[in-house]
Write a protein that holds these residues in place. Sequence first.
Motif, PDB file in Angstrom:
ATOM      1  N   UNK A 251     -12.711   2.675  15.790  1.00 13.52           N
ATOM      2  CA  UNK A 251     -11.659   3.542  15.263  1.00 13.52           C
ATOM      3  C   UNK A 251     -11.842   3.663  13.752  1.00 13.52           C
ATOM      4  N   UNK A 252     -11.622   4.869  13.236  1.00  3.94           N
ATOM      5  CA  UNK A 252     -11.679   5.113  11.794  1.00  3.94           C
ATOM      6  C   UNK A 252     -10.283   5.488  11.303  1.00  3.94           C
ATOM      7  N   UNK A 253      -9.857   4.852  10.224  1.00  5.67           N
ATOM      8  CA  UNK A 253      -8.537   5.103   9.644  1.00  5.67           C
ATOM      9  C   UNK A 253      -8.712   5.622   8.236  1.00  5.67           C
ATOM     10  N   UNK A 254      -8.211   6.815   7.979  1.00  7.34           N
ATOM     11  CA  UNK A 254      -8.327   7.402   6.641  1.00  7.34           C
ATOM     12  C   UNK A 254      -7.430   6.678   5.650  1.00  7.34           C
ATOM     13  N   UNK A 255      -7.922   6.575   4.409  1.00  7.23           N
ATOM     14  CA  UNK A 255      -7.166   5.973   3.315  1.00  7.23           C
ATOM     15  C   UNK A 255      -6.694   7.092   2.393  1.00  7.23           C
ATOM     16  N   UNK A 256      -5.436   7.094   1.982  1.00  5.40           N
ATOM     17  CA  UNK A 256      -4.952   8.150   1.076  1.00  5.40           C
ATOM     18  C   UNK A 256      -5.757   8.208  -0.215  1.00  5.40           C
ATOM     19  N   UNK A 257      -5.939   9.414  -0.730  1.00  4.88           N
ATOM     20  CA  UNK A 257      -6.759   9.608  -1.933  1.00  4.88           C
ATOM     21  C   UNK A 257      -6.204   8.860  -3.133  1.00  4.88           C
ATOM     22  N   UNK A 258      -4.890   8.706  -3.218  1.00  6.51           N
ATOM     23  CA  UNK A 258      -4.316   8.023  -4.380  1.00  6.51           C
ATOM     24  C   UNK A 258      -4.504   6.510  -4.322  1.00  6.51           C
ATOM     25  N   UNK A 259      -5.183   6.008  -3.273  1.00  2.01           N
ATOM     26  CA  UNK A 259      -5.438   4.572  -3.155  1.00  2.01           C
ATOM     27  C   UNK A 259      -6.908   4.227  -3.366  1.00  2.01           C
ATOM     28  N   UNK A 260      -7.738   5.216  -3.714  1.00  2.00           N
ATOM     29  CA  UNK A 260      -9.174   4.970  -3.838  1.00  2.00           C
ATOM     30  C   UNK A 260      -9.514   4.024  -4.983  1.00  2.00           C
ATOM     31  N   UNK A 261      -8.761   4.073  -6.057  1.00  2.00           N
ATOM     32  CA  UNK A 261      -9.103   3.295  -7.232  1.00  2.00           C
ATOM     33  C   UNK A 261      -9.094   1.810  -6.910  1.00  2.00           C
ATOM     34  N   UNK A 262     -10.167   1.137  -7.304  1.00  3.02           N
ATOM     35  CA  UNK A 262     -10.260  -0.297  -7.083  1.00  3.02           C
ATOM     36  C   UNK A 262     -10.810  -0.697  -5.729  1.00  3.02           C
ATOM     37  N   UNK A 263     -11.105   0.296  -4.865  1.00  6.53           N
ATOM     38  CA  UNK A 263     -11.646  -0.022  -3.540  1.00  6.53           C
ATOM     39  C   UNK A 263     -13.173  -0.067  -3.586  1.00  6.53           C
ATOM     40  N   UNK A 264     -13.734  -0.954  -2.770  1.00  9.68           N
ATOM     41  CA  UNK A 264     -15.178  -1.066  -2.637  1.00  9.68           C
ATOM     42  C   UNK A 264     -15.518  -1.189  -1.156  1.00  9.68           C
ATOM     43  N   UNK A 265     -16.591  -0.524  -0.761  1.00 12.49           N
ATOM     44  CA  UNK A 265     -17.019  -0.609   0.630  1.00 12.49           C
ATOM     45  C   UNK A 265     -17.340  -2.060   0.972  1.00 12.49           C
ATOM     46  N   UNK A 266     -16.895  -2.487   2.155  1.00 16.15           N
ATOM     47  CA  UNK A 266     -17.132  -3.854   2.594  1.00 16.15           C
ATOM     48  C   UNK A 266     -15.926  -4.759   2.488  1.00 16.15           C
ATOM     49  N   UNK A 267     -14.870  -4.303   1.779  1.00 15.34           N
ATOM     50  CA  UNK A 267     -13.664  -5.123   1.677  1.00 15.34           C
ATOM     51  C   UNK A 267     -13.030  -5.299   3.053  1.00 15.34           C
ATOM     52  N   UNK A 268     -12.524  -6.508   3.311  1.00 11.53           N
ATOM     53  CA  UNK A 268     -11.868  -6.779   4.585  1.00 11.53           C
ATOM     54  C   UNK A 268     -10.407  -6.348   4.530  1.00 11.53           C
ATOM     55  N   UNK A 269      -9.934  -5.811   5.647  1.00 13.96           N
ATOM     56  CA  UNK A 269      -8.573  -5.287   5.723  1.00 13.96           C
ATOM     57  C   UNK A 269      -7.901  -5.773   6.991  1.00 13.96           C
ATOM     58  N   UNK A 270      -6.605  -6.033   6.877  1.00 13.29           N
ATOM     59  CA  UNK A 270      -5.773  -6.306   8.051  1.00 13.29           C
ATOM     60  C   UNK A 270      -5.024  -5.027   8.406  1.00 13.29           C
ATOM     61  N   UNK A 271      -5.038  -4.676   9.668  1.00 12.70           N
ATOM     62  CA  UNK A 271      -4.459  -3.401  10.118  1.00 12.70           C
ATOM     63  C   UNK A 271      -3.313  -3.694  11.082  1.00 12.70           C
ATOM     64  N   UNK A 272      -2.205  -3.037  10.839  1.00  9.89           N
ATOM     65  CA  UNK A 272      -1.019  -3.200  11.686  1.00  9.89           C
ATOM     66  C   UNK A 272      -0.568  -1.816  12.137  1.00  9.89           C
ATOM     67  N   UNK A 273      -0.543  -1.606  13.461  1.00  7.66           N
ATOM     68  CA  UNK A 273      -0.162  -0.316  14.022  1.00  7.66           C
ATOM     69  C   UNK A 273       0.913  -0.551  15.071  1.00  7.66           C
ATOM     70  N   UNK A 274       2.039   0.099  14.904  1.00  5.90           N
ATOM     71  CA  UNK A 274       3.099  -0.012  15.909  1.00  5.90           C
ATOM     72  C   UNK A 274       2.679   0.738  17.161  1.00  5.90           C
TER      73      UNK A 274
END
Length: 357
Positions: A251-274
């Motif tokens: 699954x691919x989840x888009x990230x809002x454009x205003x959150x790009x700053x400070x992001x780097x490919x490879x960072x680990x993320x926790x995902x919570x979906x109701x």
Amino acid sequence: MKLLAASFVLLYLAGCSSPEKPIQTEPPVAVTIARPGSMGASAITVSGQVEAAQTAAISTRIMGYITKMNVKAGDRVHTGQLLFSVSNEDLQAKRAQADAQIVQAEAQLQNAKKDYDRFTALYKQQSATEKELENIQLQYNAAKAGAEAARQVRNEVNASFAYTNVVAPFDGIISAKNADAGSIANPGMPVLTLEASKGFRVAAGIPESQIADLSIGTPATITLKSIGRVFTGTVAEINPSSSVSGGQYPVKINIPADQYKGLYAGMYANIFIKSKSNKPDKEADDRILIPVSAVVHTDQLTGIYTIGENNKAVLRWIRLGEQYGNEVEVLSGLGKDESFIVNADGRLYNGAGVIVK
């Protein structure tokens, strides 16, 4: 006289003494309390990784030695920028051979045209048969085709020269370099990996038991613990096959454009979906959740403030689990029916007086 002197001393001491001042205490801190919450319904909680929205494996279509490498991992490049060059001695030899073939084919074409013109005139004078003219015409057409084939071979060689100087197809960052100058580049072998500098998404795998509860456009809370960021994205892609991913549906989840700053490919993320099914989930209902903002960090310990006897703040150590958006699970140290301080209008510490708003 002694009695009179003693009286003066007592009067002097009484004049020097002053009434005892009351001990000043800090006013109680106004606080808001709450009880832990729970999910109450089934939810999808998985881990994923940040990746660039566009990635390209840069290679060349010809075989040869890499003569020049202009970039290294981490470099930012722009569209059309020269990345590396491959030796072209073989192509130069092929182009010279193609040029020679063109000269030969054009010479044959000129002779064939002369023969065709001569036999055409003879045929009009009835000095040549129709069969002879047809044979000469076939030779002439073959010569024209040979000359055109030679020219196309040279065009192909010229086009191959473009692959000896490999340029960036889009703006981005070099994330991997698999070869250096002097290495042999083979067709299709990735020499560089280029990731777009703008546009990120999160890639995750969803278990088969929960994939039916997911759809395109579903909101997803993404938590990046490494940089302390929490934001909401949307599900953009759902791969309907898990045959090559070990039972997990990509699954691919888009990230809002205003959150790009400070992001780097490879960072680990926790995902919570109701879950859209909103089915009751005993395991989810048993989770004790509190706001992340209520957690206190001291050295390597985490805790929350509760209210003890005489309305005094008490710092209680707790053990935390997974974070779900702006809430975090409490594994131990707090009961489901116990209250805790959510926020305060002043500074809290162990033993500070508090008053509930």
